[in-house]
Design an enzyme around this catalytic site. Sequence first.
Site, short mmCIF file in Angstrom:
data_model
loop_
_atom_site.label_atom_id
_atom_site.label_comp_id
_atom_site.label_asym_id
_atom_site.label_seq_id
_atom_site.Cartn_x
_atom_site.Cartn_y
_atom_site.Cartn_z
N ARG A 54 0.85 -1.19 0.00
CA ARG A 54 0.00 0.00 0.00
C ARG A 54 0.88 1.25 0.00
NH1 ARG A 54 1.58 2.16 3.92
NH2 ARG A 54 0.37 4.02 3.53
N GLY A 55 0.19 2.40 -0.19
CA GLY A 55 0.93 3.64 -0.36
C GLY A 55 1.03 3.87 -1.87
N ALA A 56 0.66 5.08 -2.30
CA ALA A 56 0.50 5.32 -3.74
C ALA A 56 1.73 4.90 -4.58
CB ALA A 56 0.13 6.78 -3.96
N ARG A 97 -7.41 -0.90 -6.95
CA ARG A 97 -7.76 0.26 -6.12
C ARG A 97 -7.87 1.48 -7.06
NH1 ARG A 97 -4.48 1.20 -0.75
NH2 ARG A 97 -6.45 2.12 -0.10
N GLN A 204 -2.88 2.86 9.70
CA GLN A 204 -1.56 2.92 9.06
C GLN A 204 -0.58 3.77 9.88
OE1 GLN A 204 -4.45 3.28 7.52
NE2 GLN A 204 -4.44 2.60 5.40
N ASP A 245 -2.38 10.72 -2.67
CA ASP A 245 -2.68 9.62 -3.59
C ASP A 245 -2.97 10.13 -4.99
OD1 ASP A 245 -3.33 8.47 -0.78
OD2 ASP A 245 -3.08 6.77 -2.12
N ASN A 255 -5.94 12.14 -0.11
CA ASN A 255 -5.03 11.37 0.75
C ASN A 255 -5.91 10.60 1.72
OD1 ASN A 255 -2.30 10.67 1.49
ND2 ASN A 255 -2.66 11.77 3.40
N LYS A 256 -5.28 9.83 2.57
CA LYS A 256 -6.02 8.98 3.50
C LYS A 256 -7.15 9.74 4.20
CE LYS A 256 -5.75 5.58 3.97
NZ LYS A 256 -6.72 4.70 3.24
O1 MRU Z 1 -4.93 3.21 1.87
P1 MRU Z 1 -3.46 3.49 1.86
O2 MRU Z 1 -2.78 3.05 3.10
O3 MRU Z 1 -2.78 2.98 0.62
O4 MRU Z 1 -3.37 5.07 1.81
C1 MRU Z 1 -2.12 5.65 1.68
C2 MRU Z 1 -2.09 7.11 1.80
O5 MRU Z 1 -3.10 7.78 1.87
C3 MRU Z 1 -0.71 7.73 1.75
O6 MRU Z 1 -0.66 8.89 2.51
C4 MRU Z 1 -0.39 8.06 0.29
O7 MRU Z 1 -0.58 6.95 -0.51
C5 MRU Z 1 0.99 8.55 0.13
S1 MRU Z 1 2.19 7.28 0.35
C6 MRU Z 1 3.69 7.95 0.03
#
Ligand code: MRU
Length: 355
Positions: A54-56, A97, A204, A245, A255-256
């Site tokens: 996970r994480g963009a 996703r 997270q 994201d 973002n999250k």
């Molecule tokens: O659902 P996730 O854990 O993939 O969400 C991630 C985020 O919102 C991060 O802040 C974003 O992807 C940036 S990661 C460098």
Amino acid sequence: MQLPEQMRPENICLSDDRKKVIIIDQASLPNRVEYLTLDQPEECYRAIQTLQVRGAPAIGIFAAFAMFVIAQQWEELPLEEFLEKYRKTSEYLNTARPTAVNLSWAIRRLQRIVDENAEKPVKDVIHLIGKEADRIQQEDVEMCFQIASHGLSLLKEGDGILTHCNAGPLATSCYGTALGPMLLGKEQGMQFKVFADETRPLLQGARLTTYELQKAGIDVTLICDNMASVVMKNGWVDKVFVGCDRIAANGDFANKIGTSGVAILANYYHIPVYTLGPSSTIDLNTPTGADIPIELRDPDEIRTMWYQKPMAPKGVPCYNPSFDVTDHSLLAGIVTEKGIVYPPFEENLKRLFQK
Ligand code: MRU
């Protein structure tokens, strides 16, 4: 280029024979450090969907390696059949996703390589896919380092920084985006005090951000999401650093879930908010935040997932958006590998791509 030890990505790599992709299972952290070895489309799709990776930026890197290891299994197929299977499988992976644009960005990049070389023998096309996947990860390493350096220029010794979700090395390749400045600053002997929101519902922040910062020896304090206002009011937060994201053309960014609330609070307390991300997260084809697709996730993530007993009545309807959109008016700047973008974002983001 041979990367120095601290810049070698640990979260995603290929096996020695380059036939499988290996990831740290982020869903098992921090209690267990487990690695998953994957080479099937369905398990790669599931790894993205269940947040094992996970994480963009990390999703984009993973998808590129996944397509490479999957494509190798079709080496003996006639070209036409290979091309068709490749296209269908990458479209399938792309649906795992919807919000982080880096997934479709990486898949499009590989598809371009396939299309441009569609006359060559299958073996050669696969080789080029592998090279492009390596390049995507390598570029992310370099971009994260640049983002960390630019972000660090905004910090001073002893600053208090609040962050939401996890935008560290696990979510990228190394250093991360929002955590990069603190990690780089620490290497240079600087001290910061970081507040990590736990980040409901999938935690997270609690599970991953504290894990990464504690491991690096950075002073990190975990707070519940609804405590952000108190630490800001107490004067303990000088800056808010968050990941992203997808950044729309006008500077709105997804973002999250919970990020927009943090940004609204920070603005109330006159604390500057920065989002940090590679330029691959900027999507000029998405005009505003209202055009960003927001993933809705399983209600049981709210009702039961982290509890020994369910904490809500069985079947109670839940609304579980995985991301929210922060309005660009709440943002002091966007930190990218190419530099820091300040308002007016619409003009300055466009200019960034002309550089
Ligand atoms: O659902 P996730 O854990 O993939 O969400 C991630 C985020 O919102 C991060 O802040 C974003 O992807 C940036 S990661 C460098």
